[in-house]
Design a protein around this motif. Sequence first.
Motif, PDB file in Angstrom:
ATOM      1  N   TYR A 216      54.232  36.458 105.785  1.00  0.00           N
ATOM      2  CA  TYR A 216      53.520  36.385 104.510  1.00  0.00           C
ATOM      3  C   TYR A 216      52.605  37.577 104.281  1.00  0.00           C
ATOM      4  O   TYR A 216      52.233  37.890 103.164  1.00  0.00           O
ATOM      5  N   ARG A 236      58.005  35.970  96.673  1.00  0.00           N
ATOM      6  CA  ARG A 236      56.631  35.694  97.056  1.00  0.00           C
ATOM      7  C   ARG A 236      55.914  34.821  96.033  1.00  0.00           C
ATOM      8  O   ARG A 236      55.149  33.931  96.385  1.00  0.00           O
ATOM      9  N   GLY A 237      56.202  35.080  94.760  1.00  0.00           N
ATOM     10  CA  GLY A 237      55.531  34.334  93.703  1.00  0.00           C
ATOM     11  C   GLY A 237      55.912  32.859  93.653  1.00  0.00           C
ATOM     12  O   GLY A 237      55.249  32.065  93.007  1.00  0.00           O
ATOM     13  N   VAL A 239      56.536  30.880  96.404  1.00  0.00           N
ATOM     14  CA  VAL A 239      56.312  30.102  97.616  1.00  0.00           C
ATOM     15  C   VAL A 239      54.970  30.510  98.238  1.00  0.00           C
ATOM     16  O   VAL A 239      54.586  31.675  98.188  1.00  0.00           O
ATOM     17  N   SER A 240      54.268  29.527  98.747  1.00  0.00           N
ATOM     18  CA  SER A 240      52.991  29.831  99.401  1.00  0.00           C
ATOM     19  C   SER A 240      53.203  29.843 100.908  1.00  0.00           C
ATOM     20  O   SER A 240      54.224  29.378 101.415  1.00  0.00           O
ATOM     21  N   GLU A 270      43.703  34.512 100.848  1.00  0.00           N
ATOM     22  CA  GLU A 270      43.941  34.302  99.415  1.00  0.00           C
ATOM     23  C   GLU A 270      45.268  33.600  99.140  1.00  0.00           C
ATOM     24  O   GLU A 270      45.418  32.874  98.183  1.00  0.00           O
ATOM     25  N   GLY A 271      46.257  33.862  99.987  1.00  0.00           N
ATOM     26  CA  GLY A 271      47.593  33.332  99.735  1.00  0.00           C
ATOM     27  C   GLY A 271      47.714  31.858 100.058  1.00  0.00           C
ATOM     28  O   GLY A 271      48.726  31.236  99.751  1.00  0.00           O
ATOM     29  N   GLU A 277      47.659  20.551  97.767  1.00  0.00           N
ATOM     30  CA  GLU A 277      48.710  21.085  96.900  1.00  0.00           C
ATOM     31  C   GLU A 277      50.073  21.180  97.576  1.00  0.00           C
ATOM     32  O   GLU A 277      51.008  21.695  97.000  1.00  0.00           O
TER      33      GLU A 277
ATOM     34  N   SER B   2      51.183  26.242  92.704  1.00  0.00           N
ATOM     35  CA  SER B   2      49.748  26.450  92.812  1.00  0.00           C
ATOM     36  C   SER B   2      49.348  27.738  92.111  1.00  0.00           C
ATOM     37  O   SER B   2      50.153  28.634  91.932  1.00  0.00           O
ATOM     38  N   GLN B   4      47.413  29.959  93.157  1.00  0.00           N
ATOM     39  CA  GLN B   4      47.425  31.089  94.081  1.00  0.00           C
ATOM     40  C   GLN B   4      48.799  31.728  94.176  1.00  0.00           C
ATOM     41  O   GLN B   4      48.932  32.933  94.323  1.00  0.00           O
ATOM     42  N   ALA B   5      49.814  30.870  94.114  1.00  0.00           N
ATOM     43  CA  ALA B   5      51.160  31.379  94.328  1.00  0.00           C
ATOM     44  C   ALA B   5      51.613  32.279  93.187  1.00  0.00           C
ATOM     45  O   ALA B   5      52.432  33.165  93.379  1.00  0.00           O
ATOM     46  N   THR B   6      51.089  32.031  91.945  1.00  0.00           N
ATOM     47  CA  THR B   6      51.527  32.862  90.829  1.00  0.00           C
ATOM     48  C   THR B   6      50.848  34.231  90.834  1.00  0.00           C
ATOM     49  O   THR B   6      51.344  35.173  90.268  1.00  0.00           O
ATOM     50  N   PRO B   8      50.049  36.339  93.674  1.00  0.00           N
ATOM     51  CA  PRO B   8      50.052  36.521  95.123  1.00  0.00           C
ATOM     52  C   PRO B   8      49.135  37.662  95.536  1.00  0.00           C
ATOM     53  O   PRO B   8      48.981  38.645  94.818  1.00  0.00           O
TER      54      PRO B   8
END
Lengths: 286, 357
Positions: A216, A236-237, A239-240, A270-271, A277, B2, B4-6, B8
């Motif tokens: 990540y 990346r956008g 999935v956390s 931050e990620g 959630e 979430s 945050q995910a948008t 990154p």
Amino acid sequence: MAQSTADDAPIVELHDMGKMYGNIRALRGIDLAVRPGRVTCVLGDNGAGKSTLIKVISGLHQHDEGEYRVDGEPVRFTTPREALDRGIATVYQDLAVVPLMPVWRNFFLGSEITRGVWPLRRLDIERMKKIADEELRAMGIELDDIDRPIGTLSGGQRQSVAIARAVYFGARVLILDEPTAALGVKQSGVVLKYIAAARDRGLGVIFITHNPHHAYMVGDHFAVLRLGALELSADRGQVSLEELTNHMAGGAELAALKHELAQVRGVDVEGLPEETELPATPASSS
Amino acid sequence: MSAQATTPSPPSPPTQSATGLEKRTAERSLARRFLARPEVGALIGAIAVYAFFWVAAPTFRPADSLSTVLYQASTLGLMALPVSLLMIGGEFDLSAGVAVITSSLTASIFAYELTLNVWMGVIAALVVSLAVGFFNGYVLVKTGLPSFLVTLGTFLMLQGLNLAVTKIFTGNVATNDISDMQGFSSAKAIFASDITIAGVPVKITVLWWLLFVALATWMLLRTKFGNWIFAVGGQKDSARAVGVPVARTKIVLFMLVGLGAWFVGMHELFEFNTVQSGEGVGNELLYIVAAVIGGCLLTGGFGSAIGPAIGAFIFGMVTQGIVFAGWNPDWFKFFLGVMLLGAMLLNTWVRRQASRR
Ligand SMILES: Nc1ncnc2c1ncn2[C@@H]1O[C@H](COP(=O)(O)OP(=O)(O)OP(=O)(O)O)[C@@H](O)[C@H]1O
Ligand SMILES: [Mg+2]
């Protein structure tokens, strides 16, 4: 940076690719695209087929099903040399170095610089030593003695030499098989830095790892393998880190892992999503 | 999804600057570099053995005794050289001893039976020797069997062929004398003549040997192929992965052993005019002994061309030294065994000193 744009066409593409070892099905239905200047992370448990996947891409093995394309053109490499000639370079789990040979000889092994005409054609030792030294410095690797057997370097240093070598020899796609697996936190950081450096030079990177955290930190796209099939393939956008870890570990072990992760979170806070959630189902790549 | 995910986070910049890695001990000292050379142990051993016989046998001292020692060393060393290169490349050749006789027999029988110029026999022997080497290498890379087994097979086959084929043509265990045949004297001049250096007669094989050792050293350290030899012996899969032609390198190494067998075979033929078909058995181990005494690693990837030359020189000193000292030559093998074990211990010790930082 996480979103793919239309103009950076994939260098390497896999479509519904499958691979058998005898009657063991090591891979099936793999779709993957590697674009310049982006890091594609391949994750998965032991035996999931990660090494097999990159062995196909790097020309050590041939695929049995589906398609493998380089620059849009279907290929079937029979030797790693052919893949190298198309700009696909691999740093293997075992590093592909010869431990007893000096650092600079390893750096140029298989692509030695020579001068003079046959039968007097000989290695241009001075030049190779100079270039190897310069290239390693450019990547921030300082060695006291470039004549040392490479086997006497630390794991992270060896890994970095292998990466510097691939970058120098004009790789367009750099494949790294678990480069951080045997390394400590500090050394892993160094290697991750070289991955980012290679990406910033416009290389497409395939980064194989067990560690969602490492993935990540540098990844733009994530593919999770389970029992030879793609369980997740997301940018990346989409999935956390938490979701990624969830996919890797499976629900049961998650609680324990969350606890562990909470302690190492400093790396990329931050990620991380809030605990509430956590989605129950994989993020569908829409 | 979430929030945050948008949005990154960018990959965190690496925190550790590699320039911050503390600089370790500076350049290794010259002495350490010297000790790291593969042939150091053999060199120390050679000096010790020389000093020993100098004291023990006064007849060992004059220059013509040295010439005899060098001759003995050269015939072994000419084969130990390619065998060492092969060993650095990670393989053995157990057929090397009998392959020498195969070469002599081929030249002798071919020229004699067809009443040709002996040089035709020499060429035929070259072709056969290279073919044997190619066969060993090709079977090895195609089957993936260990070279110990492949060349053990070749060893047995050649041993049988040497005896059987010689008997078919000569009805005897030896070949016919070829010394009155056309081309013999010129071939003898090349392969088996005596020349005089500073009043001392020296066998020409000594000069060939030194020349080939110099060539091989250059090749090992200064050419692409030399680099590949170390690589295929050190880590075959790594070498293949970075584009080294592993199969070709190994086959060429086996063919170099064939070339050596041809050269020594020609020497024996033109030195003795006739060949005993049952000879050669056991010599393959002597070549390996010289290579190992000379610091070549049995497992491949490490060694030199000079080391086995020193190993062969030690061998020559021990063989001749026992004679000069007037001892029973039965002791020879015992001494050789002591030398081998001693050299192994010395080499291991030296290498440990060199790698200690
Ligand atoms: N040469 C081979 N012959 C037969 N089966 C193999 C071979 N190599 C791998 N396999 C099998 O293929 C599957 C995938 O192996 P692979 O090495 O690709 O896993 P991996 O994801 O790299 O694992 P690890 O994380 O342990 O490196 C495993 O079940 C393995 O046993
Ligand atoms: Mg693996």
